[in-house]
Design an enzyme around this catalytic site. Structure first.
Site, PDB file in Angstrom:
ATOM      1  N   ASP A  10       3.461  -0.437  -7.177  1.00  0.00           N
ATOM      2  CA  ASP A  10       2.801  -0.679  -5.902  1.00  0.00           C
ATOM      3  C   ASP A  10       2.100   0.646  -5.557  1.00  0.00           C
ATOM      4  O   ASP A  10       2.461   1.692  -6.090  1.00  0.00           O
ATOM      5  CB  ASP A  10       3.856  -1.037  -4.847  1.00  0.00           C
ATOM      6  CG  ASP A  10       3.267  -1.074  -3.461  1.00  0.00           C
ATOM      7  OD1 ASP A  10       2.268  -1.780  -3.270  1.00  0.00           O
ATOM      8  OD2 ASP A  10       3.792  -0.372  -2.574  1.00  0.00           O
ATOM      9  N   LEU A  11       1.092   0.588  -4.698  1.00  0.00           N
ATOM     10  CA  LEU A  11       0.344   1.815  -4.402  1.00  0.00           C
ATOM     11  C   LEU A  11       0.849   2.527  -3.142  1.00  0.00           C
ATOM     12  O   LEU A  11       1.477   3.599  -3.233  1.00  0.00           O
ATOM     13  CB  LEU A  11      -1.151   1.466  -4.239  1.00  0.00           C
ATOM     14  CG  LEU A  11      -2.056   2.621  -3.819  1.00  0.00           C
ATOM     15  CD1 LEU A  11      -2.143   3.681  -4.911  1.00  0.00           C
ATOM     16  CD2 LEU A  11      -3.457   2.098  -3.476  1.00  0.00           C
ATOM     17  N   ASP A  12       0.587   1.904  -1.979  1.00  0.00           N
ATOM     18  CA  ASP A  12       0.898   2.547  -0.698  1.00  0.00           C
ATOM     19  C   ASP A  12       2.410   2.706  -0.530  1.00  0.00           C
ATOM     20  O   ASP A  12       3.144   1.725  -0.527  1.00  0.00           O
ATOM     21  CB  ASP A  12       0.349   1.695   0.459  1.00  0.00           C
ATOM     22  CG  ASP A  12      -1.158   1.513   0.384  1.00  0.00           C
ATOM     23  OD1 ASP A  12      -1.875   2.519   0.385  1.00  0.00           O
ATOM     24  OD2 ASP A  12      -1.609   0.348   0.331  1.00  0.00           O
ATOM     25  N   THR A  18      -0.015   6.920   1.788  1.00  0.00           N
ATOM     26  CA  THR A  18      -0.921   6.186   2.680  1.00  0.00           C
ATOM     27  C   THR A  18      -0.256   5.119   3.552  1.00  0.00           C
ATOM     28  O   THR A  18      -0.903   4.604   4.461  1.00  0.00           O
ATOM     29  CB  THR A  18      -2.023   5.504   1.846  1.00  0.00           C
ATOM     30  OG1 THR A  18      -1.400   4.981   0.660  1.00  0.00           O
ATOM     31  CG2 THR A  18      -3.101   6.487   1.448  1.00  0.00           C
ATOM     32  N   LYS A  46       4.505  -4.029   5.923  1.00  0.00           N
ATOM     33  CA  LYS A  46       4.338  -3.342   4.634  1.00  0.00           C
ATOM     34  C   LYS A  46       4.163  -4.330   3.484  1.00  0.00           C
ATOM     35  O   LYS A  46       4.950  -5.273   3.344  1.00  0.00           O
ATOM     36  CB  LYS A  46       5.555  -2.462   4.333  1.00  0.00           C
ATOM     37  CG  LYS A  46       5.518  -1.127   5.042  1.00  0.00           C
ATOM     38  CD  LYS A  46       6.659  -0.265   4.540  1.00  0.00           C
ATOM     39  CE  LYS A  46       6.722   1.038   5.296  1.00  0.00           C
ATOM     40  NZ  LYS A  46       7.903   1.820   4.923  1.00  0.00           N
ATOM     41  N   GLY A  47       3.168  -4.089   2.668  1.00  0.00           N
ATOM     42  CA  GLY A  47       2.957  -4.914   1.482  1.00  0.00           C
ATOM     43  C   GLY A  47       2.092  -6.136   1.741  1.00  0.00           C
ATOM     44  O   GLY A  47       1.600  -6.751   0.805  1.00  0.00           O
ATOM     45  N   SER A 115      -1.313  -3.991  -6.061  1.00  0.00           N
ATOM     46  CA  SER A 115      -1.343  -3.661  -4.633  1.00  0.00           C
ATOM     47  C   SER A 115      -2.069  -4.730  -3.833  1.00  0.00           C
ATOM     48  O   SER A 115      -3.042  -5.314  -4.308  1.00  0.00           O
ATOM     49  CB  SER A 115      -2.069  -2.321  -4.445  1.00  0.00           C
ATOM     50  OG  SER A 115      -2.383  -2.098  -3.084  1.00  0.00           O
ATOM     51  N   ALA A 116      -1.607  -4.948  -2.596  1.00  0.00           N
ATOM     52  CA  ALA A 116      -2.287  -5.890  -1.699  1.00  0.00           C
ATOM     53  C   ALA A 116      -3.559  -5.296  -1.126  1.00  0.00           C
ATOM     54  O   ALA A 116      -4.398  -6.010  -0.574  1.00  0.00           O
ATOM     55  CB  ALA A 116      -1.349  -6.250  -0.547  1.00  0.00           C
ATOM     56  N   ARG A 118      -7.183  -3.854  -0.398  1.00  0.00           N
ATOM     57  CA  ARG A 118      -8.549  -3.974  -0.914  1.00  0.00           C
ATOM     58  C   ARG A 118      -9.189  -2.585  -1.016  1.00  0.00           C
ATOM     59  O   ARG A 118     -10.317  -2.454  -1.455  1.00  0.00           O
ATOM     60  CB  ARG A 118      -9.365  -4.928  -0.034  1.00  0.00           C
ATOM     61  CG  ARG A 118      -8.792  -6.354  -0.071  1.00  0.00           C
ATOM     62  CD  ARG A 118      -9.814  -7.403   0.311  1.00  0.00           C
ATOM     63  NE  ARG A 118     -10.161  -7.385   1.706  1.00  0.00           N
ATOM     64  CZ  ARG A 118      -9.479  -7.994   2.670  1.00  0.00           C
ATOM     65  NH1 ARG A 118      -8.371  -8.673   2.369  1.00  0.00           N
ATOM     66  NH2 ARG A 118      -9.890  -7.936   3.914  1.00  0.00           N
ATOM     67  N   ASN A 119      -8.471  -1.572  -0.576  1.00  0.00           N
ATOM     68  CA  ASN A 119      -8.940  -0.186  -0.727  1.00  0.00           C
ATOM     69  C   ASN A 119      -8.257   0.517  -1.901  1.00  0.00           C
ATOM     70  O   ASN A 119      -8.412   1.726  -2.070  1.00  0.00           O
ATOM     71  CB  ASN A 119      -8.650   0.607   0.554  1.00  0.00           C
ATOM     72  CG  ASN A 119      -9.441   0.090   1.744  1.00  0.00           C
ATOM     73  OD1 ASN A 119     -10.667   0.039   1.685  1.00  0.00           O
ATOM     74  ND2 ASN A 119      -8.759  -0.314   2.796  1.00  0.00           N
ATOM     75  N   LYS A 146       1.366 -10.698  -1.703  1.00  0.00           N
ATOM     76  CA  LYS A 146       2.813 -10.541  -1.613  1.00  0.00           C
ATOM     77  C   LYS A 146       3.298 -11.162  -0.295  1.00  0.00           C
ATOM     78  O   LYS A 146       2.606 -11.023   0.696  1.00  0.00           O
ATOM     79  CB  LYS A 146       3.180  -9.039  -1.630  1.00  0.00           C
ATOM     80  CG  LYS A 146       2.748  -8.314  -2.897  1.00  0.00           C
ATOM     81  CD  LYS A 146       2.949  -6.808  -2.745  1.00  0.00           C
ATOM     82  CE  LYS A 146       2.352  -6.069  -3.920  1.00  0.00           C
ATOM     83  NZ  LYS A 146       2.437  -4.603  -3.804  1.00  0.00           N
ATOM     84  N   GLU A 170       8.515  -0.659  -6.096  1.00  0.00           N
ATOM     85  CA  GLU A 170       8.097  -1.181  -4.787  1.00  0.00           C
ATOM     86  C   GLU A 170       8.837  -0.501  -3.632  1.00  0.00           C
ATOM     87  O   GLU A 170      10.000  -0.137  -3.772  1.00  0.00           O
ATOM     88  CB  GLU A 170       8.426  -2.684  -4.703  1.00  0.00           C
ATOM     89  CG  GLU A 170       7.266  -3.611  -4.840  1.00  0.00           C
ATOM     90  CD  GLU A 170       6.212  -3.509  -3.739  1.00  0.00           C
ATOM     91  OE1 GLU A 170       6.470  -2.887  -2.695  1.00  0.00           O
ATOM     92  OE2 GLU A 170       5.117  -4.038  -3.945  1.00  0.00           O
ATOM     93  N   ASP A 171       8.132  -0.388  -2.496  1.00  0.00           N
ATOM     94  CA  ASP A 171       8.769   0.175  -1.295  1.00  0.00           C
ATOM     95  C   ASP A 171       8.871  -0.851  -0.166  1.00  0.00           C
ATOM     96  O   ASP A 171       9.374  -0.532   0.905  1.00  0.00           O
ATOM     97  CB  ASP A 171       7.982   1.395  -0.775  1.00  0.00           C
ATOM     98  CG  ASP A 171       6.653   0.988  -0.177  1.00  0.00           C
ATOM     99  OD1 ASP A 171       5.967   0.137  -0.776  1.00  0.00           O
ATOM    100  OD2 ASP A 171       6.303   1.516   0.889  1.00  0.00           O
TER     101      ASP A 171
HETATM  102  C1  BG6 Z   1      -0.574  -2.709   1.273  1.00  0.00           C
HETATM  103  C2  BG6 Z   1       0.053  -1.919   2.393  1.00  0.00           C
HETATM  104  O1  BG6 Z   1      -0.471  -1.977   0.088  1.00  0.00           O
HETATM  105  O2  BG6 Z   1      -1.946  -2.971   1.540  1.00  0.00           O
HETATM  106  C3  BG6 Z   1      -0.196  -2.579   3.741  1.00  0.00           C
HETATM  107  O3  BG6 Z   1       1.450  -1.857   2.169  1.00  0.00           O
HETATM  108  C4  BG6 Z   1      -1.684  -2.836   3.923  1.00  0.00           C
HETATM  109  O4  BG6 Z   1       0.294  -1.740   4.770  1.00  0.00           O
HETATM  110  C5  BG6 Z   1      -2.182  -3.672   2.753  1.00  0.00           C
HETATM  111  O5  BG6 Z   1      -1.910  -3.523   5.144  1.00  0.00           O
HETATM  112  C6  BG6 Z   1      -3.656  -4.043   2.855  1.00  0.00           C
HETATM  113  O6  BG6 Z   1      -4.435  -2.890   2.735  1.00  0.00           O
HETATM  114  P1  BG6 Z   1      -6.003  -2.813   3.010  1.00  0.00           P
HETATM  115  O7  BG6 Z   1      -6.347  -1.430   2.535  1.00  0.00           O
HETATM  116  O8  BG6 Z   1      -6.661  -3.870   2.206  1.00  0.00           O
HETATM  117  O9  BG6 Z   1      -6.198  -3.011   4.462  1.00  0.00           O
HETATM  118 MG    MG Z   2       3.927  -0.284  -0.564  1.00  0.00          MG
END
Ligand code: BG6
Ligand code: MG
Length: 217
Positions: A10-12, A18, A46-47, A115-116, A118-119, A146, A170-171
């Site tokens: 997982d990323l964040d 982040t 989260k996630g 990762s969920a 989009r960034n 997720k 995963e966190d």
């Molecule tokens: C997940 C984070 O990785 O991505 C969430 O745990 C976040 O906190 C989700 O809301 C969506 O991220 P983004 O960058 O597409 O808004």
């Molecule tokens: Mg995470």
């Protein structure tokens, strides 16, 4: 000893700090709407995807907003988040990330991100981990986010491996659920409340030793 061929991160909150930036951006939205919101409530977000996160935030206070307001809140949140990560650099990788990735590469393990966000690709570029990943499955690449297992199943498929050959890090509760439902072994990272749901819990990747696993050639 478990045998593995790949690590899926997982990323964040696992590779990079982040998750706190997401929290602060949601906190600004919550404050604008006068919805009580702290780090405990943030655990529920989260996630989740950006849209599911906002739905969850609004549900904390039984709020409903129009479709256009919903879109505007998502835009403002993402703008705040992107501003806060403008100067993200490899120094923002969480403890043990660089060492584990180096050790995994030496052991010929495949590496992936699921990762969920989009960034995700942008963040991976900023922390300079984009090119080392064999596949990156982000919020753009999946229909179901997720706790649905799609993101991790797609990562395994892209690596041409079965879930049993991959180890997921995963966190978040939603991410652990996704990995378990997909048939993956899961390492819980940095969130003690995951302890009784995961194969193993570690405070950070610094506490993970790849040599405890048998690596399939
Ligand atoms: C997940 C984070 O990785 O991505 C969430 O745990 C976040 O906190 C989700 O809301 C969506 O991220 P983004 O960058 O597409 O808004
Ligand atoms: Mg995470």
């Amino acid at each position: 000893m478990n045998t593995i061929k790949a690590l899926i991160f997982d990323l964040d909150g696992v590779l990079v700090s982040t998750e706190h930036n997401h929290f602060l951006a949601w906190k600004r939205i919550a404050d604008t709407l006068n919805i009580p919101f702290n780090e405990n409530e943030n655990e529920l977000l989260k996630g989740l995807s950006r849209e599911k996160s906002l739905e969850t935030l609004l549900s904390l206070d039984n709020r409903q907003v129009s479709a256009s307001e919903f879109e505007e809140l998502l835009r403002v949140k993402n703008e705040a988040y992107l501003n806060s990560v403008a100067h993200l650099s490899p120094q923002d990788c969480l403890p043990g990330v660089t060492e584990l990735i180096d050790a995994a590469k030496k052991a010929n393990l495949k590496l992936a991100v699921g990762s969920a966000s989009r960034n995700a690709k942008l963040i991976l570029q900023r922390i300079e981990l984009d090119s080392i990943m064999d596949t990156i499955v982000d919020g753009h690449a999946v229909k179901k986010t997720k706790p649905d297992p799609e993101v991790f199943l797609r990562a395994a498929k892209n690596l041409q491996l079965s879930p049993a050959e991959c180890l997921v890090f995963e966190d978040a509760e939603s991410g652990v659920q996704a990995a378990l439902d997909g048939g993956f072994m899961v390492i819980g990272v940095g969130n003690p409340s995951l302890k009784n749901r995961v194969s193993r819990y570690i405070p950070s990747l610094h506490n993970f030793n790849i040599n405890e696993y048998e690596i399939l050639g």
